[in-house]
Write a protein that holds these residues in place. Structure first.
Motif, PDB file in Angstrom:
ATOM      1  N   VAL A  48       4.503  10.133  11.912  1.00 43.55           N
ATOM      2  CA  VAL A  48       3.951   8.867  11.414  1.00 43.55           C
ATOM      3  C   VAL A  48       5.054   7.807  11.366  1.00 43.55           C
ATOM      4  CG1 VAL A  48       2.914   7.702   9.420  1.00 43.55           C
ATOM      5  CG2 VAL A  48       2.097   9.983  10.093  1.00 43.55           C
ATOM      6  N   GLY A 104      -7.053   3.316  12.437  1.00 46.27           N
ATOM      7  CA  GLY A 104      -7.434   4.217  13.524  1.00 46.27           C
ATOM      8  C   GLY A 104      -6.380   4.243  14.630  1.00 46.27           C
ATOM      9  N   VAL A 148      -3.482   6.503  13.444  1.00 43.22           N
ATOM     10  CA  VAL A 148      -3.913   7.907  13.462  1.00 43.22           C
ATOM     11  C   VAL A 148      -3.986   8.408  14.904  1.00 43.22           C
ATOM     12  CG1 VAL A 148      -5.843   9.467  12.971  1.00 43.22           C
ATOM     13  CG2 VAL A 148      -5.133   7.782  11.247  1.00 43.22           C
ATOM     14  N   MET A 164      -1.920  11.439  16.709  1.00 43.58           N
ATOM     15  CA  MET A 164      -2.653  12.534  17.338  1.00 43.58           C
ATOM     16  C   MET A 164      -2.183  12.727  18.773  1.00 43.58           C
ATOM     17  SD  MET A 164      -4.666  14.445  15.741  1.00 43.58           S
ATOM     18  CE  MET A 164      -5.732  14.659  14.333  1.00 43.58           C
ATOM     19  N   PRO A 169      -5.972  16.399  10.483  1.00 43.69           N
ATOM     20  CA  PRO A 169      -6.497  15.035  10.345  1.00 43.69           C
ATOM     21  C   PRO A 169      -6.475  14.510   8.912  1.00 43.69           C
ATOM     22  CG  PRO A 169      -8.072  16.457  11.499  1.00 43.69           C
ATOM     23  CD  PRO A 169      -6.955  17.337  11.051  1.00 43.69           C
ATOM     24  N   LEU A 211      -2.913  13.707   7.870  1.00 40.08           N
ATOM     25  CA  LEU A 211      -2.482  12.562   8.663  1.00 40.08           C
ATOM     26  C   LEU A 211      -3.053  11.261   8.107  1.00 40.08           C
ATOM     27  CD1 LEU A 211      -1.300  11.117  11.109  1.00 40.08           C
ATOM     28  CD2 LEU A 211      -3.217  11.933  12.467  1.00 40.08           C
ATOM     29  N   ASN A 212      -4.359  11.250   7.860  1.00 34.27           N
ATOM     30  CA  ASN A 212      -5.002  10.048   7.343  1.00 34.27           C
ATOM     31  C   ASN A 212      -4.362   9.587   6.043  1.00 34.27           C
ATOM     32  OD1 ASN A 212      -7.351   8.635   8.557  1.00 34.27           O
ATOM     33  ND2 ASN A 212      -7.988  10.745   8.930  1.00 34.27           N
ATOM     34  N   VAL A 236      -0.779   8.175   6.625  1.00 33.25           N
ATOM     35  CA  VAL A 236      -0.759   6.842   7.244  1.00 33.25           C
ATOM     36  C   VAL A 236      -1.073   5.786   6.195  1.00 33.25           C
ATOM     37  CG1 VAL A 236      -1.892   5.333   8.920  1.00 33.25           C
ATOM     38  CG2 VAL A 236      -1.279   7.667   9.572  1.00 33.25           C
ATOM     39  N   LYS A 237      -2.130   6.057   5.417  1.00 32.67           N
ATOM     40  CA  LYS A 237      -2.521   5.095   4.368  1.00 32.67           C
ATOM     41  C   LYS A 237      -1.374   4.858   3.384  1.00 32.67           C
ATOM     42  CE  LYS A 237      -7.436   5.918   4.177  1.00 32.67           C
ATOM     43  NZ  LYS A 237      -8.400   6.716   3.458  1.00 32.67           N
TER      44      LYS A 237
END
Ligand code: ADP
Ligand code: MG
Ligand code: ZN
Length: 475
Positions: free
Chosen positions: A424, A447, A450, A454, A463, A466-467, A470-471
């Motif tokens: 990331v 998106g 992400v 990926m 996932p 990861l989400n 990132v946030k």
């Protein structure tokens, strides 16, 4: 002015018996013309037909499955007409005393169940086939099909739209295939239908005059032909004319129905009881034996799938359309696959691959047990849903087990937070413009980040983790 359509279908189903209805000739499709004939089915004088017991059994099976009354006493009749593919000059059919009467089939229309009445089911023999080849001044006749057993299933005029008609055909086909009495192959003509169509002004009780459409040989055409015919009849009425009772032919290349013969030209078949065959008297105990041997039918299976597995109506109905598919699904569950997930993967990926290759479920390499294993790998976090798609495709193509594929291709999901965090950070460092836009409120760019991670991890990043990462990093 609004109009309502009224439709009744006459469905011809070729029965899956090994031999013909009144002789011992084979019913195999696609053989050398006239290689499967004898004195009886080519209509030599002086021969005697004998009823194929299996054909009677199949008709009774179908009658029981459609909730019909099985006639204790029925008989055959001669339907007289002249045509080169009918060597006897008459077709042996049933007329005033058919084997089954007063049944029904339930269909789903817009989420609601609707009952379509079955007037009757009768047995009859098929005719031969005329072949018009080349430009010669003659036609050829192939009598291999003459005497092949058919059932004619006549519906009440209970159908109200082209969609209902198609749904009814599909339901009936599923039922016939479950029962093993017909292969349901519309292209090869083992399932055909004539549609009787009329329209009436909204609110009117009496039916309008009907036209009978012949030559419908696919599900798509059932809908298309009826749609066209309804529009045509409404147009006739709107222009002040009246619909004439007639037989029309569906021309699929032009998408229209065309007049074939009017009521005045209709055949007078001069039906009379067939003197060469004894009346059929069925033993009630034999009928009960057949009833007891019926498999679980689509309606019952669907209801069971709903309550036992908690599937949606759509999933349950799709999975039970084919017996082999329903059994495959239950095997995945028996092997430990979660029902809902099993249904999703089967209706999504598996059906897509099978359709692409025009294959039946019994013809593929992948096995229920392997799908169950793959679902377990997803459940315990070894692979992500995205990776599972790759694994599934590989299983489908090669028949290899999911764990082997995961190992071989190094597809184990990355759940190690620091490894994902590293990826990331890399992407964020490489994308200052996107970071700026995201911070300025363009949230859909989430998106993008992400997706980039990926890509960098070849789809292996977990996932969820990861989400969240990132946030967190971008906030
Ligand atoms: P036939 O033997 O001449 O074909 P039937 O009385 O056996 O006539 O009816 C055949 C089919 O026509 C049945 O499926 C029936 O439901 C349907 N039918 C009868 N009357 C109408 C109508 N007015 N509109 C639409 N369908 C009809
Ligand atoms: Mg008819
Ligand atoms: Zn024969």
């Amino acid at each position: 002015m609004t109009y309502e359509a009224v439709i009744g279908l006459e469905v011809h189903a070729q029965m899956l018996t090994d031999t013909k209805i009144f002789c011992g000739c084979s019913t195999r499709f696609g053989r050398e013309p006239n290689s499967q004939t004898c004195q009886i089915c080519i209509g030599m004088p002086g021969v005697l037909p004998v009823l194929n017991r299996k054909a009677l059994e199949f008709a009774v099976r179908t009658g029981l499955a459609t909730h019909c009354t099985i006639s204790p006493y029925s008989r055959f009749a001669r339907k007289n007409y002249f045509y080169p593919d009918l060597p006897k000059g008459y077709q042996i059919s049933q007329y005033e005393l058919p084997i089954c009467e007063h049944g029904h089939v339930d269909i789903m229309v817009e989420g609601e169940s609707k009952r379509i009445g079955i007037t009757r089911i009768h047995m009859e023999e098929d005719a031969g086939k005329n072949i018009h080849e080349g430009a010669g001044a003659y036609s050829l006749v192939d009598l291999n099909r003459a005497g092949v057993p058919l059932m004619e299933i006549v519906s009440e005029p209970d159908i109200r739209s082209p969609q209902e008609a198609a749904e009814y055909m599909k339901r009936l086909r599923a039922l016939l295939r479950y029962l093993g009495v017909c292969d349901g192959n519309m292209e090869q003509g083992s399932l055909r239908c004539d549609a009787n169509v009329s329209v009436r002004p909204g609110g009117q009780k009496e039916f309008g005059t009907r036209a009978e459409i012949k030559n419908i040989n696919s599900f798509r055409f059932v809908e298309k032909a009826i749609e066209y015919e309804i529009r045509r009849q409404i147009r006739v009425l709107e222009e002040g004319g009246s619909v004439v009772q007639e037989t029309r032919l569906w021309d699929s290349s032009r998408g229209v129905t065309e007049s074939m013969r009017s009521k005045e030209e209709a055949h007078d078949y001069r039906y009379f009881p067939e003197p060469d065959l004894v009346p059929i008297v069925v033993d009630p105990a034999w009928v009960e034996g057949i009833r007891a041997s019926l498999p679980e039918l689509p309606d019952a299976k669907q209801a069971r799938f709903l309550s036992k597995y908690g599937l949606s109506v759509d999933d349950a109905s799709q999975l039970t359309e084919e017996k082999a598919v329903a059994e495959w699904f239950e095997e995945v569950v028996r092997q430990g696959g979660r029902p809902k997930a099993a249904a999703n993967w089967m209706m999504g990926e598996l059906m897509r691959y099978l359709n692409e290759e025009n294959k039946a479920i019994g013809e593929c390499l992948i096995q229920p047990k392997q799908v169950a294993e793959m679902l377990k790998l997803m459940d315990n976090g070894t692979i992500s849903g995205k990776i599972a798609k790759t694994v599934f495709e590989e299983m489908y193509r090669t028949g290899k087990d999911a764990p082997a594929i995961v190992k071989e291709k190094g597809l184990v999901q990355i759940t190690d937070e620091s490894a994902i965090e590293q990826a990331v950070d890399d992407i964020i460092a490489k994308s200052p413009k996107e970071v700026e836009r995201y911070k300025a409120g363009e949230e859909k760019l989430l998106g993008f980040f992400v997706g980039q991670v990926m890509k960098a991890t070849r789809g292996k990043a977990n996932p969820q983790i990861l989400n969240e990462l990132v946030k967190k990093k971008l906030s």
